[in-house]
Design an enzyme around this catalytic site. Structure first.
Site, short mmCIF file in Angstrom:
data_model
loop_
_atom_site.label_atom_id
_atom_site.label_comp_id
_atom_site.label_asym_id
_atom_site.label_seq_id
_atom_site.Cartn_x
_atom_site.Cartn_y
_atom_site.Cartn_z
N HIS A 67 -2.93 -40.43 53.74
CA HIS A 67 -2.98 -40.95 52.71
C HIS A 67 -4.44 -41.90 52.80
O HIS A 67 -5.05 -41.99 52.00
CB HIS A 67 -1.65 -41.82 52.62
CG HIS A 67 -1.89 -43.14 51.56
ND1 HIS A 67 -1.19 -42.82 50.25
CD2 HIS A 67 -2.57 -44.41 51.56
CE1 HIS A 67 -1.41 -43.78 49.69
NE2 HIS A 67 -2.15 -44.85 50.19
N GLU A 68 -4.46 -42.65 54.10
CA GLU A 68 -5.79 -43.26 54.10
C GLU A 68 -6.89 -42.22 54.22
O GLU A 68 -8.00 -42.92 53.75
CB GLU A 68 -5.60 -44.31 55.57
CG GLU A 68 -4.40 -44.97 55.56
CD GLU A 68 -4.46 -45.92 54.42
OE1 GLU A 68 -5.56 -46.30 53.66
OE2 GLU A 68 -3.30 -46.56 54.12
N HIS A 71 -8.48 -41.72 50.77
CA HIS A 71 -9.24 -42.95 50.17
C HIS A 71 -10.65 -42.79 51.08
O HIS A 71 -11.47 -43.01 50.47
CB HIS A 71 -8.83 -44.35 50.87
CG HIS A 71 -7.53 -45.00 50.23
ND1 HIS A 71 -7.43 -45.13 48.92
CD2 HIS A 71 -6.17 -45.29 50.60
CE1 HIS A 71 -6.38 -45.45 48.26
NE2 HIS A 71 -5.50 -45.65 49.46
N GLU A 96 -5.13 -45.49 43.88
CA GLU A 96 -4.33 -44.70 44.80
C GLU A 96 -4.11 -43.03 44.57
O GLU A 96 -3.36 -42.62 45.42
CB GLU A 96 -3.16 -45.55 44.69
CG GLU A 96 -3.16 -46.82 45.39
CD GLU A 96 -3.20 -47.13 46.82
OE1 GLU A 96 -2.94 -46.01 47.40
OE2 GLU A 96 -3.75 -48.10 47.24
#
Length: 273
Positions: A67-68, A71, A96
């Protein structure tokens, strides 16, 4: 980091292991935004991913890492002229989407063996293990979604309140929202709002977390469901989504990628059906 068809594109620092007094949440930090002016030298981005992993990690930790990293790639692959619109410096109800999209690589039996291995032998995970991982991620899914709906409703209620907020009134609103949106038994005095770190960061727009999950699912289904490692699809997502950062209206950006209107009436019809 380098991209196949480019030279050096930026730096990603990994601060993975736990230590005393470390920042408590997993997070992506932009140390320096990228900037690619038409005339002049580019400024390559620098990002940092911070976690609190122990000596071993489970599949939920891996999902958080992906997930990170979503980003991070948004920041590293952005190609905006100004740094203030680079990468994740975009509309909150879109920011997101890339991170949620990358979580899908932790739920596909074709990609799991690439990073899940037997500790003793080093062998990639078998399909039996892959299916167990996928099934484990489906457990309590509805409860997790209820939790997100509760957080979204709480965030919106607090930031749209016209009355002064005190610790007592915040707790009262929290208990009201929890009993309204969750099927689990409410526990008096639990104060779940105190453990909700995003409450101060999103400022009334935490609903976008669920919205981004929907967008990420649609992108995965359209471009990667047949082949999660498709280089053509990855290149398309980079050039037509990630490269724009916040320099293009997100509804147009994602609408063009998915090929349909992102208006509220459209999604209401989809949910009604």
């Amino acid at each position: 980091m380098k991209k196949k068809k480019e030279n050096f594109i930026g730096v990603c620092y990994l601060d993975l292991l736990d230590r005393p007094h470390k920042y408590s949440n997993a997070a992506h930090f932009t140390v320096r935004c990228g900037r690619y002016p038409k005339n002049g030298s580019p400024q390559t981005p620098i990002v940092a991913l911070v976690f609190r992993f122990g000596s071993s990690i489970d599949i939920s930790d891996v999902e958080t890492l992906f997930h990170e990293f979503g980003h991070a790639l948004h920041s590293l692959l952005s190609r905006t002229e100004t740094q203030h619109l680079s990468g994740t410096r975009s509309s909150i109800d879109y920011a997101e989407t890339p991170s949620h999209f990358f979580e899908y690589f932790v739920s596909d039996p074709r990609t799991i063996p690439l990073f899940v291995r037997n500790v003793a032998t080093g062998e990639p995970a078998s399909q039996e293990i892959c299916q167990k991982i996928i099934q484990s991620k489906k457990m309590f899914r509805s409860l997790r979604q209820q939790q997100q709906v509760f957080f979204s409703a709480l965030d919106y209620s607090l930031h749209s309140s016209t009355s002064p907020l005190t610790s007592d009134s915040i707790s009262s609103i929290s208990s009201e929202m929890e009993q309204k949106h969750k099927s689990t038994t409410y526990v008096q005095g639990a104060h779940p709002e105190t453990a909700f770190g995003h409450l101060s960061w999103y400022g009334g727009s935490y609903y976008s977390y669920l919205w981004s999950q929907i967008l990420a699912q649609k992108i995965w289904e359209k471009y990667f469901l047949k082949d999660p490692l498709s280089e053509a699809s990855g290149d398309h997502i980079w050039k037509n989504l990630l490269a724009f950062g916040g320099a293009r209206d997100p509804s147009t950006l994602v609408g063009d990628i998915l090929g349909f209107d992102l208006s509220t009436p459209f999604w209401k019809r989809k949910l009604d059906n």
